[in-house]
Design an enzyme around this catalytic site. Structure first.
Site, PDB file in Angstrom:
ATOM      1  CG  ASP A   9      -1.934  -1.153   1.170  1.00  0.00           C
ATOM      2  OD1 ASP A   9      -2.373  -1.504   0.059  1.00  0.00           O
ATOM      3  OD2 ASP A   9      -2.265  -1.700   2.236  1.00  0.00           O
ATOM      4  CG  ASP A  58      -7.666  -5.615  -1.105  1.00  0.00           C
ATOM      5  OD1 ASP A  58      -8.900  -5.728  -1.261  1.00  0.00           O
ATOM      6  OD2 ASP A  58      -7.143  -5.354  -0.011  1.00  0.00           O
ATOM      7  CE  LYS A  60     -10.746  -4.913   1.894  1.00  0.00           C
ATOM      8  NZ  LYS A  60      -9.379  -4.454   1.502  1.00  0.00           N
ATOM      9  CB  VAL A  61     -15.273  -5.888  -6.716  1.00  0.00           C
ATOM     10  CG1 VAL A  61     -16.258  -5.417  -7.775  1.00  0.00           C
ATOM     11  CG2 VAL A  61     -13.845  -5.876  -7.258  1.00  0.00           C
ATOM     12  CG  ASP A  63     -20.907  -1.589  -9.004  1.00  0.00           C
ATOM     13  OD1 ASP A  63     -22.123  -1.568  -9.317  1.00  0.00           O
ATOM     14  OD2 ASP A  63     -20.179  -0.582  -9.065  1.00  0.00           O
ATOM     15  N   PRO A  65     -23.615  -7.210 -10.979  1.00  0.00           N
ATOM     16  CG  PRO A  65     -24.908  -9.151 -10.900  1.00  0.00           C
ATOM     17  CD  PRO A  65     -24.961  -7.678 -10.587  1.00  0.00           C
ATOM     18  CB  THR A  67     -20.315  -2.792 -12.539  1.00  0.00           C
ATOM     19  OG1 THR A  67     -21.441  -2.094 -13.070  1.00  0.00           O
ATOM     20  CG2 THR A  67     -19.178  -1.821 -12.305  1.00  0.00           C
ATOM     21  CB  SER A 115      -8.326  -7.341  10.274  1.00  0.00           C
ATOM     22  OG  SER A 115      -8.001  -6.205   9.491  1.00  0.00           O
ATOM     23  CB  ALA A 173       0.468  -2.026  11.245  1.00  0.00           C
TER      24      ALA A 173
HETATM   25  P1  BMP Z   1      -1.371  -3.526   7.334  1.00  0.00           P
HETATM   26  O1  BMP Z   1      -0.563  -4.797   7.624  1.00  0.00           O
HETATM   27  O2  BMP Z   1      -0.521  -2.361   6.996  1.00  0.00           O
HETATM   28  O3  BMP Z   1      -2.376  -3.261   8.401  1.00  0.00           O
HETATM   29  O4  BMP Z   1      -2.182  -3.803   5.992  1.00  0.00           O
HETATM   30  C1  BMP Z   1      -3.222  -4.721   5.924  1.00  0.00           C
HETATM   31  C2  BMP Z   1      -3.737  -4.818   4.514  1.00  0.00           C
HETATM   32  O5  BMP Z   1      -4.825  -5.734   4.472  1.00  0.00           O
HETATM   33  C3  BMP Z   1      -4.256  -3.510   3.933  1.00  0.00           C
HETATM   34  O6  BMP Z   1      -4.027  -3.563   2.534  1.00  0.00           O
HETATM   35  C4  BMP Z   1      -5.739  -3.569   4.202  1.00  0.00           C
HETATM   36  O7  BMP Z   1      -6.480  -2.830   3.264  1.00  0.00           O
HETATM   37  C5  BMP Z   1      -6.017  -5.054   4.033  1.00  0.00           C
HETATM   38  N1  BMP Z   1      -7.151  -5.582   4.814  1.00  0.00           N
HETATM   39  C6  BMP Z   1      -7.194  -5.458   6.184  1.00  0.00           C
HETATM   40  O8  BMP Z   1      -6.304  -4.898   6.815  1.00  0.00           O
HETATM   41  N2  BMP Z   1      -8.256  -5.993   6.850  1.00  0.00           N
HETATM   42  C7  BMP Z   1      -9.275  -6.638   6.221  1.00  0.00           C
HETATM   43  O9  BMP Z   1     -10.173  -7.108   6.872  1.00  0.00           O
HETATM   44  C8  BMP Z   1      -9.219  -6.770   4.827  1.00  0.00           C
HETATM   45  C9  BMP Z   1      -8.143  -6.242   4.136  1.00  0.00           C
HETATM   46  O10 BMP Z   1      -8.070  -6.381   2.841  1.00  0.00           O
END
Ligand code: BMP
Length: 212
Positions: A9, A58, A60-61, A63, A65, A67, A115, A173
């Site tokens: 990212d 990623d 995270k679509v 929309d 079908p 599109t 998460s 993180a």
């Molecule tokens: P980081 O380890 O810097 O927190 O990044 C986690 C990555 O996983 C990011 O790209 C975030 O968009 C993605 N992500 C997430 O953290 N939790 C989810 O539930 C789904 C994700 O795609």
């Protein structure tokens, strides 16, 4: 043994290439998303894929079908080998992504439970379990489930079985450790703890070993 996926990212092609090169040989896939693509354009995919690593989009679509099918065409034409979709738009929208990915020889992953703490407002509990069932019924290749709540990921594993993959963000993180989650999942997703490290290659190496 869990795979290691880098959530790349970062902003800009130069930084993306610097981090991905530093991590070469340590990763099983690179997950790209809006921060990178909006700052570079989709051309970065072919650049990253030169080192023969699978690139998972990623987006995270979420929309209708039609599109979703159009999004798949672009994602796979750009050189991605996987796509991540939301499930909450319904089974037809999900199916369009799964079919779109498979038609292009790619894989589709469905976000079932997120998460971050706010996931508990909607993207968790019974909703997540229902979405895991939908992902299985649609023939998705895997789901996304949280490393930050291993007990929830264990439940989602029991719903989808062992033939689908679970890729799990939240390690580093967001506070989860590889040891918390590796037995339930096929891969951990790590972003900032690698790409913000002074030595991303070393950080990736250490996460890879801890995911074994
Ligand atoms: P980081 O380890 O810097 O927190 O990044 C986690 C990555 O996983 C990011 O790209 C975030 O968009 C993605 N992500 C997430 O953290 N939790 C989810 O539930 C789904 C994700 O795609």
């Amino acid at each position: 043994m869990a795979e290691l996926l880098l959530a790349l990212d970062v902003k800009g092609a130069e930084e993306a290439i610097r981090v991905s090169r530093a991590c070469e040989g340590e990763l099983d896939a690179i997950k790209i998303g809006y921060p990178l693509i909006l700052s570079t354009g989709m051309g970065i995919v072919k650049e990253l894929a030169k080192s023969n690593i699978p690139i998972i989009a990623d987006f995270k679509v979420a929309d209708i079908p039609n599109t979703n099918a159009l999004i798949c065409e672009e994602v796979f034409a750009a050189g991605c080998s996987g796509i991540i979709t939301h499930v909450f738009c319904g089974s037809d929208s999900l199916q369009a992504i799964v079919d779109g990915a498979h038609d292009h020889g790619g894989r589709a992953f469905a976000v079932c439970e997120m998460s971050h703490p706010g996931a508990l407002d909607f993207l968790s509990g019974a909703n997540a379990e229902r979405m895991a069932k939908m992902a299985k019924e649609a023939g998705a290749d895997g789901i996304i489930a949280p490393a930050t709540r291993p007990e929830r990921t264990e439940i989602l594993r029991s719903i989808i079985g062992n033939s689908m993959k679970i890729y799990s963000p939240g390690v580093g993180a967001q506070g989860a450790q590889p040891e918390d989650i590796k037995k339930y999942v096929d891969g951990i997703i790590v972003g900032r703890a690698i790409y913000e490290s002074a030595d991303p290659g070393k950080a990736a190496h250490e996460f890879r070993l801890r995911a074994l």
